[in-house]
Motif scaffolding. Structure first.
Motif, PDB file in Angstrom:
ATOM      1  N   VAL A 237       0.833  -1.203   0.000  1.00  0.00           N
ATOM      2  CA  VAL A 237       0.000   0.000   0.000  1.00  0.00           C
ATOM      3  C   VAL A 237       0.871   1.259   0.000  1.00  0.00           C
ATOM      4  CG1 VAL A 237      -1.805   1.270   1.220  1.00  0.00           C
ATOM      5  CG2 VAL A 237      -1.832  -1.219   1.215  1.00  0.00           C
ATOM      6  N   LEU A 238       1.685   1.431   1.033  1.00  0.00           N
ATOM      7  CA  LEU A 238       2.548   2.601   1.161  1.00  0.00           C
ATOM      8  C   LEU A 238       3.979   2.159   1.420  1.00  0.00           C
ATOM      9  CD1 LEU A 238       0.342   4.856   3.465  1.00  0.00           C
ATOM     10  CD2 LEU A 238       0.776   5.193   1.045  1.00  0.00           C
ATOM     11  N   PRO A 239       4.940   2.713   0.668  1.00  0.00           N
ATOM     12  CA  PRO A 239       6.340   2.366   0.915  1.00  0.00           C
ATOM     13  C   PRO A 239       6.858   3.103   2.148  1.00  0.00           C
ATOM     14  CG  PRO A 239       6.201   3.995  -0.816  1.00  0.00           C
ATOM     15  CD  PRO A 239       4.781   3.634  -0.450  1.00  0.00           C
ATOM     16  N   GLY A 240       8.040   2.751   2.592  1.00  0.00           N
ATOM     17  CA  GLY A 240       8.637   3.433   3.730  1.00  0.00           C
ATOM     18  C   GLY A 240       9.038   4.850   3.388  1.00  0.00           C
ATOM     19  N   LYS A 241       9.576   5.048   2.187  1.00  0.00           N
ATOM     20  CA  LYS A 241       9.949   6.374   1.688  1.00  0.00           C
ATOM     21  C   LYS A 241       9.213   6.614   0.395  1.00  0.00           C
ATOM     22  CE  LYS A 241      14.536   7.423   3.362  1.00  0.00           C
ATOM     23  NZ  LYS A 241      15.875   7.796   2.966  1.00  0.00           N
ATOM     24  N   LEU A 242       8.928   7.861   0.135  1.00  0.00           N
ATOM     25  CA  LEU A 242       8.215   8.225  -1.084  1.00  0.00           C
ATOM     26  C   LEU A 242       8.979   9.346  -1.764  1.00  0.00           C
ATOM     27  CD1 LEU A 242       5.569   7.684  -2.658  1.00  0.00           C
ATOM     28  CD2 LEU A 242       4.578   9.570  -1.394  1.00  0.00           C
ATOM     29  N   THR A 243       9.263   9.192  -3.055  1.00  0.00           N
ATOM     30  CA  THR A 243       9.890  10.242  -3.830  1.00  0.00           C
ATOM     31  C   THR A 243       8.822  10.872  -4.708  1.00  0.00           C
ATOM     32  OG1 THR A 243      12.017   9.104  -3.804  1.00  0.00           O
ATOM     33  CG2 THR A 243      11.690  10.781  -5.501  1.00  0.00           C
ATOM     34  N   ILE A 244       8.612  12.157  -4.494  1.00  0.00           N
ATOM     35  CA  ILE A 244       7.574  12.907  -5.198  1.00  0.00           C
ATOM     36  C   ILE A 244       8.257  13.842  -6.181  1.00  0.00           C
ATOM     37  CG2 ILE A 244       5.692  14.556  -4.931  1.00  0.00           C
ATOM     38  CD1 ILE A 244       5.545  13.524  -1.972  1.00  0.00           C
ATOM     39  N   SER A 245       7.836  13.803  -7.427  1.00  0.00           N
ATOM     40  CA  SER A 245       8.388  14.692  -8.440  1.00  0.00           C
ATOM     41  C   SER A 245       7.237  15.411  -9.131  1.00  0.00           C
ATOM     42  CB  SER A 245       9.222  13.892  -9.441  1.00  0.00           C
ATOM     43  OG  SER A 245       9.840  14.769 -10.342  1.00  0.00           O
ATOM     44  N   ARG A 246       7.280  16.732  -9.112  1.00  0.00           N
ATOM     45  CA  ARG A 246       6.240  17.542  -9.737  1.00  0.00           C
ATOM     46  C   ARG A 246       6.891  18.540 -10.683  1.00  0.00           C
ATOM     47  NH1 ARG A 246       3.330  14.072  -8.913  1.00  0.00           N
ATOM     48  NH2 ARG A 246       1.660  13.965  -7.426  1.00  0.00           N
ATOM     49  N   THR A 247       6.322  18.664 -11.886  1.00  0.00           N
ATOM     50  CA  THR A 247       6.825  19.592 -12.892  1.00  0.00           C
ATOM     51  C   THR A 247       5.718  20.562 -13.271  1.00  0.00           C
ATOM     52  OG1 THR A 247       8.319  17.908 -13.755  1.00  0.00           O
ATOM     53  CG2 THR A 247       7.853  19.776 -15.190  1.00  0.00           C
TER      54      THR A 247
END
Length: 152
Positions: free
Chosen positions: A135-145
């Protein structure tokens, strides 16, 4: 007519232990749901903050084609950092946008209408949270352009 003795007290004594057993069986699920709700809320806040950081930085950079290209990275980095100050691994101690947890990359591109546009990519890496497998990872990398047409 003879009255029967009240067996209600005896029945209650027999049922007394069932509540604690039901609670012990359900408590891990309640804790799991509570932790999941907190993690999901944190990740959602991270998505919104990263999008706002990209939008605000792109608005600043769109003032002219040389605003972000000629400026030192700390100038446009400050706009992104202001939007992400509430994140636990950014806080007030982070002052650069060139390495994890925050990378801000501005560039001049050709927009859909053929005019020059400013494109800003904000990449944010969340701190280690409690992972929920599948469901949810331990870390999340978010990229927005975000792309905004240059004003001049």
């Amino acid at each position: 007519m003879k009255l029967q003795p009240n067996n209600k007290g005896e029945r209650n004594r027999k049922r007394r232990g069932t509540n604690i057993i039901e609670f012990a069986l359900l408590a891990p699920w309640y804790i799991f749901l509570f932790v999941g709700a907190i993690d999901y809320g944190f990740y959602s806040y991270g998505l919104v903050a990263a999008q706002n950081a990209a939008r605000i930085t792109a608005m600043y950079c769109s003032a002219s084609s040389t605003t972000c290209v000629a400026a030192s990275p700390t100038v446009y980095c400050d706009y992104a950092l202001d939007q992400l100050r509430g994140m636990p691994n950014v806080g007030t101690s982070l002052s650069t946008c060139a390495a994890t947890p925050l990378v801000v990359t501005p560039s001049v591109v050709t927009g859909l209408d053929g005019a020059n546009a400013e494109s800003v990519t904000v990449t944010y890496t969340s701190p280690q949270m409690i992972p929920i497998p599948g469901v949810l990872p331990g870390k999340l990398t978010i990229s927005r352009t975000v792309q905004i047409k240059l004003q001049s």
